[in-house]
Design an enzyme around this catalytic site. Structure first.
Site, short mmCIF file in Angstrom:
data_model
loop_
_atom_site.label_atom_id
_atom_site.label_comp_id
_atom_site.label_asym_id
_atom_site.label_seq_id
_atom_site.Cartn_x
_atom_site.Cartn_y
_atom_site.Cartn_z
N MET A 30 0.84 -1.20 0.00
CA MET A 30 0.00 0.00 0.00
C MET A 30 0.88 1.25 0.00
O MET A 30 0.39 2.36 0.28
CB MET A 30 -0.95 -0.01 1.21
CG MET A 30 -1.92 -1.18 1.16
SD MET A 30 -3.45 -0.90 2.08
CE MET A 30 -2.82 -0.56 3.70
N LEU A 33 6.72 3.04 1.64
CA LEU A 33 7.57 1.86 1.79
C LEU A 33 8.74 2.10 2.74
O LEU A 33 9.28 3.20 2.83
CB LEU A 33 8.08 1.43 0.41
CG LEU A 33 6.99 1.20 -0.63
CD1 LEU A 33 7.61 0.77 -1.97
CD2 LEU A 33 5.97 0.16 -0.18
N HIS A 34 9.13 1.04 3.44
CA HIS A 34 10.27 1.09 4.36
C HIS A 34 11.16 -0.13 4.07
O HIS A 34 10.88 -0.90 3.12
CB HIS A 34 9.79 1.12 5.81
CG HIS A 34 8.76 0.08 6.13
ND1 HIS A 34 9.02 -1.27 6.14
CD2 HIS A 34 7.43 0.20 6.43
CE1 HIS A 34 7.94 -1.93 6.45
NE2 HIS A 34 6.94 -1.08 6.62
N HIS A 37 9.55 -3.53 3.32
CA HIS A 37 9.06 -3.75 1.95
C HIS A 37 10.23 -4.06 1.01
O HIS A 37 10.12 -4.90 0.13
CB HIS A 37 8.33 -2.51 1.43
CG HIS A 37 7.07 -2.18 2.18
ND1 HIS A 37 6.98 -1.11 3.04
CD2 HIS A 37 5.85 -2.76 2.17
CE1 HIS A 37 5.76 -1.06 3.54
NE2 HIS A 37 5.05 -2.05 3.04
N GLN A 61 -10.36 -2.53 2.46
CA GLN A 61 -9.86 -3.15 3.68
C GLN A 61 -9.80 -2.20 4.87
O GLN A 61 -9.28 -2.54 5.92
CB GLN A 61 -8.51 -3.82 3.44
CG GLN A 61 -7.34 -2.88 3.17
CD GLN A 61 -6.10 -3.64 2.74
OE1 GLN A 61 -5.99 -4.11 1.62
NE2 GLN A 61 -5.12 -3.76 3.64
N ARG A 189 2.67 2.62 9.48
CA ARG A 189 1.91 3.43 10.45
C ARG A 189 2.79 3.94 11.60
O ARG A 189 2.31 4.75 12.40
CB ARG A 189 0.74 2.61 11.00
CG ARG A 189 -0.36 2.39 9.97
CD ARG A 189 -1.62 1.77 10.56
NE ARG A 189 -2.74 1.83 9.64
CZ ARG A 189 -3.19 0.80 8.90
NH1 ARG A 189 -2.58 -0.36 8.95
NH2 ARG A 189 -4.23 0.94 8.11
O1 PAF Z 1 -0.14 -5.71 3.62
C1 PAF Z 1 -0.56 -4.81 2.86
O2 PAF Z 1 0.14 -3.81 2.59
C2 PAF Z 1 -1.94 -4.93 2.26
O3 PAF Z 1 -2.83 -5.52 3.14
C3 PAF Z 1 -1.95 -5.66 0.90
C4 PAF Z 1 -1.48 -7.10 1.04
C5 PAF Z 1 -1.05 -4.92 -0.07
C6 PAF Z 1 -3.37 -5.68 0.32
O4 PAF Z 1 -3.85 -4.39 0.15
#
Ligand code: PAF
Length: 287
Positions: A30, A33-34, A37, A61, A189
């Site tokens: 999403m 990024l850190h 990721h 979600q 977060r």
């Molecule tokens: O873990 C996440 O960043 C999200 O839940 C994902 C797997 C990209 C789905 O939106």
């Protein structure tokens, strides 16, 4: 590394790579990024010849009172990080591209029992949103393999189950949680934490480690042990959502003869929800 925004461009680029005989790895994210990721991308690059990452803040979600609107969008920095980690193609679609008929009309994927407790209980509909978007992304990218972080332990279990139950031809890899020097699990977060909260946050992992030590030393009074952990976290200033000891695969409450266990925690620091977990294998059955 190219960035594409439409499914059509994505499919064309992946088809070219496939045409060259390349094995496709995928890392859905999403954004914001850190290094955690980056480790997922590195893992994908070790196991595939062409790595696709996606950045999509998935409205399906997020609950009504959650941070969808404020979730950090940092595309330029993310592109630089992905490039450095070895990503070949970034898919960064709009909400309209992902859900052309709107989110309400969208067909959903629901992964029964595993989605129900823990984060699923506190965030109703969350795992349905995750399973739905991951299913769509898998259909769009059609990767040979995909890599997810073990920090989202229940999410990884839900995705593994979805892939198995729906016979999806994707190999799923979990990558260990990346932590700051003081033990705090890296998370997009964490940026919400004030400097004071950031000082408190390492108590989460510290407590999980202490509980795991207790289990390894032979403590079998699970509830008393978890209660001690909760008290410790509350004294540090955290508000507990859950702190549980579960079977590592089924996520059912731990039984005395289980050997593969996972401590799972969700807690709030102010408005920021932190999650973490610690897997442990006990050589002898606990009973
Ligand atoms: O873990 C996440 O960043 C999200 O839940 C994902 C797997 C990209 C789905 O939106």
């Amino acid at each position: 590394m190219n960035t594409v925004k439409t499914v059509r461009e994505l499919r064309a680029a992946v088809a070219r790579a496939r045409g060259e005989g390349k094995r496709i790895g995928f890392v859905p994210t999403m954004g914001n990024l850190h290094s955690g990721h980056a480790a997922l991308v590195t893992k994908a690059a070790q196991r595939a010849d062409f790595v696709v990452a996606s950045i999509f803040v998935n409205p399906l979600q997020f609950g009504a009172n959650e941070d969808l609107a404020t979730y950090p969008r940092t595309l330029a920095a993310d592109q630089a990080r992905l490039l450095e980690a070895g990503c070949n193609l970034l898919f960064a679609p709009t909400v309209e591209e992902m859900y052309p008929s709107g989110t309400t009309a969208q067909t959903r994927v629901s992964v029964g029992q595993l989605s129900e407790g823990l984060c699923g209980a506190s965030r109703p509909g969350h795992f349905e949103g995750v399973a739905t978007v991951v299913n769509k992304l898998f259909n769009m990218v059609q990767p040979d393999l995909a890599v997810f972080g073990e920090k989202d332990y229940q999410q990884l279990a839900v995705i593994r189950t979805m892939v198995r139950d729906l016979n999806m031809p994707v190999q799923i890899f979990g990558e260990p949680t990346v932590r700051a020097d003081d033990g705090l699990a890296l998370s997009s977060r964490n940026g919400y934490l004030s400097p004071e909260q950031r000082q408190i946050a390492p108590a989460v992992y510290r407590t999980l480690c202490q509980l795991a030590d207790g289990l390894r030393r032979g403590r079998r009074d699970y509830q008393a042990l978890l209660d001690e952990g909760k008290t410790q976290l509350q004294s540090a200033g955290l508000r507990i959502d859950y702190l549980e000891l579960r079977h590592a695969l089924t996520l059912q409450p731990a039984m005395l003869d289980d050997r593969d266990l996972v401590l799972l925690l969700a807690a709030y620091l102010g408005n920021t929800r932190l999650i973490d977990n610690l897997y442990l294998h006990l050589d002898e059955p606990t009973a």
